[in-house]
Write an enzyme that holds these catalytic residues in place. Structure first.
Site, mmCIF file in Angstrom:
data_model
loop_
_atom_site.group_PDB
_atom_site.id
_atom_site.type_symbol
_atom_site.label_atom_id
_atom_site.label_comp_id
_atom_site.label_asym_id
_atom_site.label_seq_id
_atom_site.Cartn_x
_atom_site.Cartn_y
_atom_site.Cartn_z
ATOM 1 C CG ASP A 203 34.925 39.647 48.568
ATOM 2 O OD1 ASP A 203 33.986 40.584 48.771
ATOM 3 O OD2 ASP A 203 35.208 38.534 47.847
ATOM 4 C CG HIS A 258 30.844 39.289 48.016
ATOM 5 N ND1 HIS A 258 32.061 39.099 47.520
ATOM 6 C CD2 HIS A 258 30.033 38.558 46.954
ATOM 7 C CE1 HIS A 258 32.365 38.231 46.431
ATOM 8 N NE2 HIS A 258 30.922 38.060 46.254
ATOM 9 C CG ASN A 355 27.715 34.545 39.620
ATOM 10 O OD1 ASN A 355 28.412 33.614 39.640
ATOM 11 N ND2 ASN A 355 27.599 35.328 40.882
ATOM 12 C CB SER A 423 30.925 35.067 44.750
ATOM 13 O OG SER A 423 31.188 36.052 44.187
#
Ligand SMILES: [Ca+2]
Ligand SMILES: [Ca+2]
Ligand SMILES: [Ca+2]
Length: 484
Positions: A203, A258, A355, A423
């Site tokens: 990530d 994130h 998404n 996520s």
């Protein structure tokens, strides 16, 4: 570890005690049963303690009892006679012969009446509530253990609907549906995770100093921190908690936020009084950075992260699960091969479905849609048990849904905050995969996958949109394990 086991012991003892008294946990009634078979119309004491882990539901089946509280300091003889003769409750059944009246020492104006069915009880309630001498009248409710299982003491656990949804309002939004969660409490009856198993988060890196993550970060035992030397000779200097593929350094700190949020969902330290709880109270999270401050990253850097995982696994790190909360509709053959190689070595990949709110079967999103059984693709679930409008779906390419709306987790600089997206859904599944495997850190990938998917909670309408037709259930995943 400085966990205080006392709360769990108390909860466990309470559950055992209640099970012993009632013969069952889910439908435990605290009202004392009549001493004879003369129900209905027995007056007897009711003792219903109130506590935070208890939930009230109306009585169903059997004699229906009503609590009546008079304004007087004692139950007036006139009222007793009226009750016993049926005069006050004209529509209710007449009491049986020879039924005694028991009073409550601490609440002398309170009485309990029994009726043969809900209809006559409700009529009686109407009559009592019209009576000005009655302070209140209510059904004698059944109390039961709401969820038999350990719950962590983390300060903001109640805001984590994904772990335990009681319909509570979250992040300023109205409450969702009671029970629409990953049944973490059910899963925690079997264990809280293991430090023998590593979950790698590819990530934006992780806040390596976060108070609610530090204890659960993977530690490269062969590396001495901060000495500018590659002590373990793996090609990376001072890589204590993971690897930054962008800078080719051992400091995968998070300047996007994130990765820190994802890591907290998997493994924020549970039951440490502060912050949130991860799906795993205890685990080891490896920080891998290939997404920069803008949220973008290169294929080559993602492959470098996978390369690092396999290299450390050869040295005994035991990374069993990788979370990928990112993707693209571009298909990289190189990334696909890197992932396939890692899966062949026994590492499960859990990936966000994307998404874009589209059917991933028609417009695939990668890496979630690469055709490999070792990849789990995760859609985002709302607290109302719908697939979030932004979430991709796909009967063939998306496996399961997990909470992905208004998810509270860790953020950089020791902060906490809410985020939404597939996520956030992916790390619930990655975390549960690790939790399921924690009893056996060498559990084969195929079995971990089967438990997570077979244990899913089916949801009407999800059949046509998800491979399993359901949402993640921790209790279900452990049950699926015992039936094998
Ligand atoms: Ca090193
Ligand atoms: Ca070093
Ligand atoms: Ca915590």
């Amino acid at each position: 570890m400085t966990r205080n086991p006392l709360p769990h012991i108390i909860v466990g003892a309470l559950v055992i005690l209640l099970a012993g008294v009632a013969g069952r946990i889910s439908d435990f009634t605290l009202s004392r049963r009549a001493k004879s078979d003369r129900e209905p119309c027995v007056l007897y004491p009711s003792t219903a303690p109130v506590g935070p882990t208890w939930q009230m539901t109306p009585t169903s089946g059997g004699p229906v009892r009503v609590l009546v509280k008079y304004r007087t300091e004692s139950l007036p003889e006139r009222i007793v006679k009226e009750i016993l003769s049926g005069a006050t409750i004209a529509q209710a059944e007449r009491p049986g012969e020879g039924v005694g009246l028991e009073r409550f020492a601490s609440m002398p104006g309170l009485a309990v009446l029994g009726f043969s069915d809900m209809g006559s009880a409700e009529k009686a309630l109407v009559a009592f509530r019209r009576d000005k001498s009655v302070a209140y009248a209510e059904l004698d409710a059944t109390w039961h253990v709401d969820q038999a299982g350990p719950q962590p003491n983390d300060a903001r656990f109640r805001e984590q609907w994904g772990l335990r949804n009681t319909g509570q309002p979250v992040n300023g939004h109205p409450g969702g549906k009671d029970g629409v969660d990953v049944d973490a409490v059910g899963a925690w009856q079997h264990g809280m995770g293991s430090s023998d198993l590593v979950v790698a988060v590819i990530d934006s890196g992780i806040d390596l100093k976060h108070e609610d993550l530090v204890e659960n970060l993977w530690v490269n035992e062969g590396e001495t921190p901060g000495n500018g030397i590659d002590d373990d000779g793996n090609g990376v200097v001072d890589d204590v908690h993971g690897y930054d593929a962008i800078a080719n350094s051992g400091d995968p700190d998070d300047d996007l936020g994130h990765g820190t949020h994802v890591a907290g969902i998997i493994g924020a330290v549970g039951d440490n009084d502060r912050g949130v709880s991860g799906v795993n109270w205890t685990t080891r999270v490896m920080a891998l950075r290939f997404l920069g401050a803008t949220g973008g990253g290169q294929t080559s850097d993602a492959i470098a992260c996978i390369d690092y995982i396999l290299k450390m696994n050869e040295r005994g790190a035991n990374v069993r699960v990788v979370n990928c909360s990112w993707g693209s509709t571009e298909r990289s053959a190189a990334l696909e091969e890197a992932i396939n190689r890692a899966i062949r070595s026994g590492v499960l990949f859990v990936c966000a479905a994307g998404n874009d709110g589209i059917d991933s079967d028609a417009t695939p999103h990668y890496p979630s849609a690469y055709p490999n059984m070792g990849i789990l693709s995760v859609a985002a679930l709302s607290p109302n048990e719908t697939i979030a409008p932004f979430s991709n779906f796909g009967e063939l390419s998306v496996d399961i849904a997990a909470p992905g709306v208004d998810i509270l987790s860790t953020l950089p600089d020791g902060a906490y905050g809410f985020a939404s997206g597939t996520s956030m859904a992916s790390p619930f599944v990655a975390g549960m995969a690790a939790l399921v495997a924690s009893s056996n850190p060498k559990m084969p990938l195929e079995l971990i996958r089967a438990r997570v998917l077979d244990g899913r909670q089916a949801v009407p309408g999800f059949d046509s949109r998800l491979m399993t037709g359901g949402r993640l259930s921790g209790g279900g995943a452990f049950a699926a394990g015992t039936s094998r």
